[in-house]
Design a protein around this motif. Structure first.
Motif, mmCIF file in Angstrom:
data_model
loop_
_atom_site.group_PDB
_atom_site.id
_atom_site.type_symbol
_atom_site.label_atom_id
_atom_site.label_comp_id
_atom_site.label_asym_id
_atom_site.label_seq_id
_atom_site.Cartn_x
_atom_site.Cartn_y
_atom_site.Cartn_z
ATOM 1 N N HIS A 13 0.851 -1.039 -0.202
ATOM 2 C CA HIS A 13 0.279 -0.100 -0.544
ATOM 3 C C HIS A 13 0.753 1.154 -0.363
ATOM 4 O O HIS A 13 2.213 1.629 0.892
ATOM 5 N N GLY A 14 0.388 2.065 -0.808
ATOM 6 C CA GLY A 14 1.016 4.037 -0.860
ATOM 7 C C GLY A 14 2.785 2.801 -1.414
ATOM 8 O O GLY A 14 2.445 2.623 -2.781
ATOM 9 N N GLY A 15 3.548 4.696 -0.877
ATOM 10 C CA GLY A 15 4.541 4.270 -2.476
ATOM 11 C C GLY A 15 4.327 4.587 -3.820
ATOM 12 O O GLY A 15 5.186 6.217 -3.854
ATOM 13 N N GLY A 16 3.239 4.347 -4.655
ATOM 14 C CA GLY A 16 3.237 4.816 -5.890
ATOM 15 C C GLY A 16 4.354 5.010 -6.926
ATOM 16 O O GLY A 16 4.801 5.370 -7.657
ATOM 17 N N GLU A 17 5.895 3.800 -6.295
ATOM 18 C CA GLU A 17 6.738 4.273 -7.406
ATOM 19 C C GLU A 17 6.955 3.328 -8.811
ATOM 20 O O GLU A 17 5.467 2.618 -8.340
ATOM 21 N N LEU A 18 6.970 3.447 -10.007
ATOM 22 C CA LEU A 18 6.854 2.699 -11.215
ATOM 23 C C LEU A 18 7.348 1.040 -10.644
ATOM 24 O O LEU A 18 8.435 0.766 -9.763
ATOM 25 N N PRO A 19 6.864 0.557 -11.555
ATOM 26 C CA PRO A 19 6.921 -0.923 -11.599
ATOM 27 C C PRO A 19 8.169 -1.575 -12.012
ATOM 28 O O PRO A 19 8.159 -1.105 -12.316
ATOM 29 N N LEU A 20 8.346 -2.322 -11.508
ATOM 30 C CA LEU A 20 9.130 -3.207 -12.147
ATOM 31 C C LEU A 20 9.088 -4.472 -13.147
ATOM 32 O O LEU A 20 8.620 -5.091 -12.384
ATOM 33 N N VAL A 21 10.056 -3.997 -14.669
ATOM 34 C CA VAL A 21 9.214 -5.646 -15.040
ATOM 35 C C VAL A 21 10.577 -6.089 -15.994
ATOM 36 O O VAL A 21 12.027 -5.499 -15.958
ATOM 37 N N TRP A 22 10.044 -7.090 -16.199
ATOM 38 C CA TRP A 22 11.145 -7.547 -17.056
ATOM 39 C C TRP A 22 10.485 -7.407 -18.187
ATOM 40 O O TRP A 22 10.182 -7.648 -19.400
ATOM 41 N N PRO A 23 11.958 -6.782 -19.353
ATOM 42 C CA PRO A 23 11.560 -6.839 -20.437
ATOM 43 C C PRO A 23 11.191 -7.298 -21.273
ATOM 44 O O PRO A 23 11.361 -8.762 -22.046
ATOM 45 N N ASP A 24 9.858 -7.862 -22.690
ATOM 46 C CA ASP A 24 9.270 -8.307 -22.995
ATOM 47 C C ASP A 24 8.567 -7.538 -23.944
ATOM 48 O O ASP A 24 7.830 -6.672 -23.533
ATOM 49 N N PRO A 25 8.128 -8.143 -25.356
ATOM 50 C CA PRO A 25 7.379 -6.889 -26.070
ATOM 51 C C PRO A 25 6.037 -7.436 -26.351
ATOM 52 O O PRO A 25 5.730 -6.796 -26.701
ATOM 53 N N TYR A 26 5.821 -8.206 -25.204
ATOM 54 C CA TYR A 26 4.548 -8.893 -25.022
ATOM 55 C C TYR A 26 4.154 -8.446 -24.034
ATOM 56 O O TYR A 26 2.928 -8.697 -23.127
#
Length: 221
Positions: free
Chosen positions: A150-163
């Motif tokens: 809850h809270g934070g609002g930071e950008l998500p972390l992602v594994w780069p993937d075109p799909y």
């Protein structure tokens, strides 16, 4: 030789896949990623559904042999068979893997794996968030763990993937084929996302990830 190598990300990736496979043994057929919290468009979904449908009604012993064959693991992880074989041998030699007495199938030493992940994964496989990228959400902001933070609002972390459907800061997965592999396996996705939370999280995130990981590995935290 493999036994002389340091522990690699591919070893953790494979061990987590084996944890998932053991849970799939009771499923007929094994379960695809839950569409309610998938974070990708799967270009091979129809083919995968056909493969899994062909396994419906297969006898229990045959199902096990299919799930754990080197060919099947290669297909579901993207890791070459030779690399799968070497990695299995390496994990046996260092005590993270053994064969069960009944079916002679590879079983993960879950207590040891949990201790390794909890205390050392962030130091063995450090990672820093990078540039913005489209990909598959990981860590505790993966769709599976919606509402856990809850809270934070930071950008998500992602594994780069075109799909992938999420835009966020990219991080390197434990193994290059992780984005493809998680599209086939709900449980593997959750496990790898939790491991990433331990790799990059702050103390609060790490505590939450440890609790969730202990539940999924069925060990005491």
């Amino acid at each position: 030789m493999e036994s002389q190598d340091a522990l690699k990300g591919q070893h953790i990736f494979l061990l987590l896949k084996l944890v998932s496979l053991q849970k799939q043994e009771a499923a007929q057929p094994p379960v695809l990623a839950n569409p309610q919290w998938s974070d990708w468009e799967d270009p091979d979904e129809e083919k995968v559904l056909q493969q899994l449908g062909a396994m419906a009604g297969v006898k229990e012993g045959e199902l096990r042999s299919r799930l754990y064959s080197l060919r099947a693991i290669e297909q579901t992880t993207g890791m070459p068979k030779s690399q799968v074989s070497r990695s299995l041998n390496h994990c046996r030699e260092i005590g993270l893997l053994h064969e069960d007495r009944v079916h002679q199938l590879p079983r993960v030493n879950r207590v040891a794996l949990y201790g390794l992940l909890r205390h050392a994964v962030r130091y063995l496989f450090p990672v820093r968030p990078g540039a913005l990228s489209r990909g598959i959400a990981t860590s505790l902001l993966a769709p599976e763990f919606h509402g856990l933070l809850h809270g934070g609002g930071e950008l998500p972390l992602v594994w780069p993937d075109p799909y992938g459907k999420t835009k966020g800061q990219m991080i390197e997965p434990l193994y290059r084929t992780v984005p493809q592999a998680v599209r086939r396996d709900t449980e593997l996705y959750a496990l790898l996302a939790l491991v990433d939370a331990l790799r990059v999280g702050q103390p609060r995130e790490c505590r939450l990830a440890e609790e969730q990981l202990a539940k999924r590995l069925e060990v005491k935290p």
